[in-house]
Scaffold this motif. Structure first.
Motif, PDB file in Angstrom:
ATOM      1  N   GLU A   4     -63.713  48.895  -3.112  1.00 28.24           N
ATOM      2  CA  GLU A   4     -62.260  49.077  -2.480  1.00 28.24           C
ATOM      3  C   GLU A   4     -62.293  50.404  -1.907  1.00 28.24           C
ATOM      4  O   GLU A   4     -63.377  51.055  -2.183  1.00 28.24           O
ATOM      5  N   PHE A   5     -61.206  50.789  -1.184  1.00 29.53           N
ATOM      6  CA  PHE A   5     -61.153  52.044  -0.506  1.00 29.53           C
ATOM      7  C   PHE A   5     -59.711  52.625  -1.451  1.00 29.53           C
ATOM      8  O   PHE A   5     -58.793  51.911  -1.421  1.00 29.53           O
ATOM      9  N   ASN A   6     -59.730  53.965  -1.720  1.00 31.58           N
ATOM     10  CA  ASN A   6     -58.914  54.591  -2.287  1.00 31.58           C
ATOM     11  C   ASN A   6     -58.086  55.616  -1.426  1.00 31.58           C
ATOM     12  O   ASN A   6     -58.863  56.582  -0.874  1.00 31.58           O
ATOM     13  N   LEU A   7     -56.809  55.497  -1.011  1.00 31.53           N
ATOM     14  CA  LEU A   7     -56.053  56.619  -0.323  1.00 31.53           C
ATOM     15  C   LEU A   7     -55.363  57.705  -0.933  1.00 31.53           C
ATOM     16  O   LEU A   7     -54.870  58.624  -0.191  1.00 31.53           O
ATOM     17  N   CYS A   8     -55.160  57.785  -2.190  1.00 31.98           N
ATOM     18  CA  CYS A   8     -54.646  58.604  -3.053  1.00 31.98           C
ATOM     19  C   CYS A   8     -55.544  58.930  -4.377  1.00 31.98           C
ATOM     20  O   CYS A   8     -55.176  59.160  -5.514  1.00 31.98           O
ATOM     21  N   CYS A   9     -57.174  59.174  -3.684  1.00 32.25           N
ATOM     22  CA  CYS A   9     -57.875  59.598  -5.053  1.00 32.25           C
ATOM     23  C   CYS A   9     -57.853  60.957  -5.273  1.00 32.25           C
ATOM     24  O   CYS A   9     -57.261  62.019  -4.807  1.00 32.25           O
ATOM     25  N   HIS A  10     -58.415  61.240  -6.377  1.00 31.33           N
ATOM     26  CA  HIS A  10     -58.678  62.520  -7.245  1.00 31.33           C
ATOM     27  C   HIS A  10     -59.059  63.734  -6.172  1.00 31.33           C
ATOM     28  O   HIS A  10     -60.286  63.461  -5.385  1.00 31.33           O
ATOM     29  N   ILE A  11     -58.259  64.828  -5.818  1.00 29.86           N
ATOM     30  CA  ILE A  11     -58.656  65.543  -4.832  1.00 29.86           C
ATOM     31  C   ILE A  11     -58.866  67.046  -5.770  1.00 29.86           C
ATOM     32  O   ILE A  11     -58.529  68.225  -4.956  1.00 29.86           O
ATOM     33  N   GLY A  12     -58.807  66.936  -7.000  1.00 29.31           N
ATOM     34  CA  GLY A  12     -59.048  68.001  -7.813  1.00 29.31           C
ATOM     35  C   GLY A  12     -60.392  68.718  -7.634  1.00 29.31           C
ATOM     36  O   GLY A  12     -61.481  68.034  -7.248  1.00 29.31           O
ATOM     37  N   ARG A  13     -60.735  69.878  -8.021  1.00 29.39           N
ATOM     38  CA  ARG A  13     -61.980  70.661  -8.305  1.00 29.39           C
ATOM     39  C   ARG A  13     -63.164  69.858  -8.698  1.00 29.39           C
ATOM     40  O   ARG A  13     -64.206  69.834  -8.318  1.00 29.39           O
ATOM     41  N   SER A  14     -62.610  69.005  -9.959  1.00 30.85           N
ATOM     42  CA  SER A  14     -63.645  68.378 -10.674  1.00 30.85           C
ATOM     43  C   SER A  14     -64.094  67.098 -10.038  1.00 30.85           C
ATOM     44  O   SER A  14     -64.740  66.262 -10.386  1.00 30.85           O
ATOM     45  N   GLY A  15     -63.250  66.472  -9.107  1.00 28.17           N
ATOM     46  CA  GLY A  15     -63.331  65.146  -8.324  1.00 28.17           C
ATOM     47  C   GLY A  15     -64.522  64.953  -7.530  1.00 28.17           C
ATOM     48  O   GLY A  15     -65.269  65.983  -6.979  1.00 28.17           O
ATOM     49  N   ALA A  16     -64.606  63.784  -6.989  1.00 22.69           N
ATOM     50  CA  ALA A  16     -65.730  63.341  -6.192  1.00 22.69           C
ATOM     51  C   ALA A  16     -65.648  64.041  -4.689  1.00 22.69           C
ATOM     52  O   ALA A  16     -66.486  64.462  -4.264  1.00 22.69           O
ATOM     53  N   ILE A  17     -64.424  64.199  -4.190  1.00 20.74           N
ATOM     54  CA  ILE A  17     -64.164  64.889  -2.869  1.00 20.74           C
ATOM     55  C   ILE A  17     -64.596  66.137  -2.896  1.00 20.74           C
ATOM     56  O   ILE A  17     -65.758  66.672  -1.988  1.00 20.74           O
TER      57      ILE A  17
END
Length: 334
Positions: free
Chosen positions: A284-297
């Motif tokens: 799947e693809f996710n457009l509201c994914c975790h954008i916190g310091r510890s997240g994948a991005i």
């Protein structure tokens, strides 16, 4: 892209447990795990970048505060009605409000795991076999592929409903797990289980997509799957992942997805990947994914010397530029 030294942009940050004025303290919400601290951190970073940030935990405030909003940043993914994920994007389009993410039709595509699977197959990305079931009686007929099976909700975010029980060797077990999802009002997607581990590809929007690398969400669960509990509380975190010569295959997929569905402000492409065979399958693809310091991005961005402040500043400024025409239209519509 970086924010100007004194940005005038008025951001409306929407989340179920958003930090609220006047204290802006981390809010508590039953079952939200680490999300309140995450939302508070996003507010802190955006405010620190100089943006004027208003926060809310109510959808209705989009209507009452529309005149004082330049950009909506919604992290509100789970609400007590069916398919809430596209509500904010559609409401913003109705109100002529620029919003982080993508157009509502692309958001709808991302939130429907069955449609996104078939979309991915159509543009040449590898996917697992799957079948959808809307009612318990539909499961009298087995799907045209053998087990083991992986059973999950067709719609929904944050791995809702996923547990170690989601993996079943036979159809009898698959029907039992699907029955529990039906009781929760969910439509069911049954996939052929893919061996390996989870790998995700974080991407930032740009003139061409900015491919940050590969990340592996750690798991100590059966089959190295990411369950609802792990997604909510994130006790194990993420690590950078090296797929060697296979890395470019993931990046090629991201380019295909972007060409067919972009532009998007930030996203993640999720896979199962078997290091033994080099086989990858898109989930799947996710457009509201975790954008916190510890997240994948942010972890992937740190590999390039970028902080969470850099990532969020880029996302805001890219989104404003992407929607410049809508900003101008709004001057005449409201």
């Amino acid at each position: 892209m970086r924010p100007p030294p004194a940005p005038s942009t008025r951001i409306f940050l929407l989340a179920r447990s958003a930090p609220l004025a006047p204290e802006y303290a981390p809010a508590a919400h039953s079952g939200d795990g680490g999300y309140p601290a995450y939302y508070h951190r996003v507010w802190t970073v955006l405010s620190g970048l100089g943006y004027r940030v208003t926060t809310s935990n109510h959808f209705r405030d989009l209507y009452t505060q529309a005149q004082s909003i330049d950009l909506v940043f919604s992290l509100y993914n789970c609400a007590p009605f069916d398919n809430p994920e596209i509500f904010v994007a559609s409401t913003c389009e109705f109100l002529h409000l620029p919003h982080i993410g993508a157009k509502p039709n692309i958001r709808a595509l991302a939130e429907d795991k069955w449609l996104s699977k078939n979309f991915a197959r159509a543009i040449g990305m590898p996917v697992t076999e799957g079948a959808i079931f809307a009612r318990p009686q539909d499961m009298k007929t087995e799907p045209p592929f053998p087990g083991p099976y992986f059973i999950k909700s067709r719609f929904g975010a944050a791995s809702e409903g996923v547990s170690e029980q989601s993996m079943q060797e036979d159809w009898a077990g698959a029907k039992r797990v699907a029955g529990a999802l039906f009781e929760r009002g969910a439509s069911v997607l049954v996939e052929q289980y893919a061996e390996g581990l989870d790998v995700t590809v974080p991407v930032l929007g740009g003139a061409t997509p900015i491919l940050l690398g590969l990340v592996h969400p750690r798991s100590d669960r059966l089959g190295a799957i990411i369950t609802e509990e792990l997604k909510r509380d994130d006790p194990l975190g993420y690590e950078l992942f090296d797929a060697g010569k296979k890395t470019m295959s993931f990046f090629d997929d991201a380019q295909k997805l972007w060409s067919a569905a972009g532009p998007m402000d930030y996203l993640r492409l999720d896979y199962r990947y078997d290091p033994k065979t080099g086989k990858r399958v898109f989930l799947e693809f996710n457009l509201c994914c975790h954008i916190g310091r510890s997240g994948a991005i942010c972890l992937a961005a740190s590999r390039w010397g970028l902080s969470q402040e850099d990532v969020l500043g880029h996302v805001i400024e890219y989104s404003l530029g992407r929607q410049a025409r809508q900003v101008e239209t709004r001057r005449w519509a409201l």
